[in-house]
Enzyme design. Sequence first.
Site, PDB file in Angstrom:
ATOM      1  CB  CYS A 370     -27.715  10.895 -33.520  1.00  0.00           C
ATOM      2  SG  CYS A 370     -26.458   9.993 -34.127  1.00  0.00           S
ATOM      3  NE  ARG A 399     -19.599  10.472 -40.388  1.00  0.00           N
ATOM      4  CZ  ARG A 399     -21.111  10.418 -41.041  1.00  0.00           C
ATOM      5  NH1 ARG A 399     -21.207  10.013 -42.184  1.00  0.00           N
ATOM      6  NH2 ARG A 399     -22.028  11.016 -40.240  1.00  0.00           N
ATOM      7  CD  GLN A 417     -23.936  14.419 -40.558  1.00  0.00           C
ATOM      8  OE1 GLN A 417     -23.829  14.179 -39.518  1.00  0.00           O
ATOM      9  NE2 GLN A 417     -24.092  13.744 -41.430  1.00  0.00           N
ATOM     10  CG  ASP A 419     -26.615  15.539 -37.662  1.00  0.00           C
ATOM     11  OD1 ASP A 419     -27.421  14.873 -38.428  1.00  0.00           O
ATOM     12  OD2 ASP A 419     -25.715  14.692 -36.968  1.00  0.00           O
ATOM     13  CG  HIS A 421     -30.706  14.144 -34.245  1.00  0.00           C
ATOM     14  ND1 HIS A 421     -29.612  14.754 -34.395  1.00  0.00           N
ATOM     15  CD2 HIS A 421     -30.277  12.706 -34.971  1.00  0.00           C
ATOM     16  CE1 HIS A 421     -28.609  14.083 -34.767  1.00  0.00           C
ATOM     17  NE2 HIS A 421     -28.995  12.857 -35.165  1.00  0.00           N
ATOM     18  CE  LYS A 505     -29.197   5.288 -46.314  1.00  0.00           C
ATOM     19  NZ  LYS A 505     -27.652   6.037 -46.321  1.00  0.00           N
ATOM     20  CG  HIS A 551     -30.903  10.256 -37.141  1.00  0.00           C
ATOM     21  ND1 HIS A 551     -29.709  10.255 -36.461  1.00  0.00           N
ATOM     22  CD2 HIS A 551     -31.817   9.268 -36.615  1.00  0.00           C
ATOM     23  CE1 HIS A 551     -29.956   9.280 -35.485  1.00  0.00           C
ATOM     24  NE2 HIS A 551     -30.936   8.589 -35.666  1.00  0.00           N
TER      25      HIS A 551
END
Length: 680
Positions: A370, A399, A417, A419, A421, A505, A551
Amino acid sequence: MIKIQLPDGSVREVAKGTSPLDIANSISPRLAAAVVVARVRSLQPTTDGATTETETTAATETQSEEAMYGGAAQAERLVDLTTPLTEDVALELLKETDPATLRVVRHSAAHVMATAILELFPETKLGHGPATDNGFFYDVYREVPFTEADLASIEQKMAEVVARDEKFVRVEEPREKGLTDYAAQGEFMKVHFIERFTKPGDEISLYKNGNFTDFCRGPHVPSTSRVKAFKVMSIAGAYWLGDEKNQQLQRIYGTAFFNQKDLDAHFKHLEEIKARDHRVLGKQLDLFSIQEVAGAGLIFWHPKGGLIRKTMEDWMRAECVRRGYNLVVTPHIMRRELWKISGHEGYYSDNMYPPMELDDAEYRLKPMNCPGHILIYKNSPKSYRDLPVRYAELGNVYRYERSGTMHGLLRVRGFTQDDAHIFCTPDQIEDEVVACIEFAQSVLTTFGFADFKVELSTWDPKKPQDYTGSADHWATAINSLKTALGRKNIPFVEIPGEAAFYGPKIDVKLVDVLGRLWQLSTVQFDFNLPARFELEYIGEDGERHRPVMVHRALFGSVERFFGVLIEHYAGAFPMWLAPVQVGLVPISNEKHLAYAESVKARLEAAGLRVELDGGNGKMNAKIRDFGLQKFPFILVLGDKEAASDSVSVRVRAKGDEGSVTVDEFIARAKKLVDGHAMEL
């Protein structure tokens, strides 16, 4: 007298101190014999003297330490059948058909196991023994490790305890007496639990069966004989309080059911799970590996696994473009200062790798994409006409997962990921969330998952230090997500305290072929990062405004989604995902290899993934080997096929289907691939 409201709406007046079992007996002796536990819900008087049910949320079925030992009294709770009722309540008498009763049986089975352990090994000290989704366990301390033979002895002794039909009896005693008695016995874990979950001056709850006594809140089944079908399964190590500096405990696992039929079905289910283990199938099918020399939690994609990954990613990128996303790529490492601005340095640093010193500053591996997408947004001025701006990236993130928590592809340290946004105006947020939900549903159905469940994770306003943003911002964000789910008529369960630090979320949990839930897709509302990075757009009024942000990750991670796919399909992937879609077997290399090579060329020209076994092995052995690799189709080629420009078709899990022309087979195969068909 007190009033007891039954599920049919009728109300009985009974003497204070009457038990649920007394009421069951007054209705029917057969009912009294069948019930396991009772659920009670407080009633409160209204202004006109009538009674109404207190509005409350049902207690969670997850039996944590808090639920076992203490915590605030709940308006709705499970109680023993012998519990005296002292106020007006709504009462349900639960039989074995109610899901909540199975956890009660399992917790009672944990007490039966503890009883057996102490009778066989009296030097053992007890921790806690909760029910779990699949059974129960008991943490114990004993200097001598238990053996497999010991586990068999414990199970045999449990059968004796069950046969003794010992009543589970709840008693209360002063907290100070419990502390003194347990300290004198060296039961350091029980002392800890009493100190943690009770206050000075409290009465503590103990459960007795025979000569065994345990500090426990309950409830339990009426007697040990109600623990009818059980199995002691395994043992593992666990540090006391999760601290490796503390004593090494032994965690003994078991499971229990109402009858032997259900127990047998459970172990059959476990065998199915074992047969689908993605770690085993990943090795057998040569899809991926984890190399010890490189480090735990880091995935090496082999050629066949890489082909499936490419197929997954190609589909996702094409869908993103079709749905109005712009594809971006951001760096793997960024300056530490960036993570301070985003808040990850303060709220998420335990999950990040340590900073690394480079020439000009400290850098950190990214755990999220992000901040990088935010920097792209901020790189040029934006107008309201530009919004919404949607950025998507299949980005590698890292991570820190603790040793012992990693599990194949499902929990790793480095992953990709999917991902995205979305930066939009407050008026656009609900439409964007709805579009994300629709995208998530498309992912699930395309990859063959017919069922899913949804959770809405919200903040805990009692712990504002764990989150950023004001209460008003949180209320707005939560209501937006609820409204979006309502527009799609999607039922959901609200989970307080499980939100990300920057916003609430929606979590979509798919249900696989064995009925297991997998957390993958998530859609998150974020009003905090736009403020932290001072994002702006010029509104229709010519003034500067702050966008809000969504997200979303739909695979969750490519690695985890792939692991779930392997287990869902047991490695037998649909045609469009299979790394090898067609295996070719010439009956005789000398006579038929040239024809097989020509068929291979035609299939590959049509876009199919093909493997030809031109080795010297026997035909049946080649067919068997391809079958073990779970190829969707195996084509056998001999004189007849060569003469008629045809192939003899064998279909996975179905067998020989006879001969068709090469063109007919190509048309069939292409239709399966292009249509993302689940069945052959």
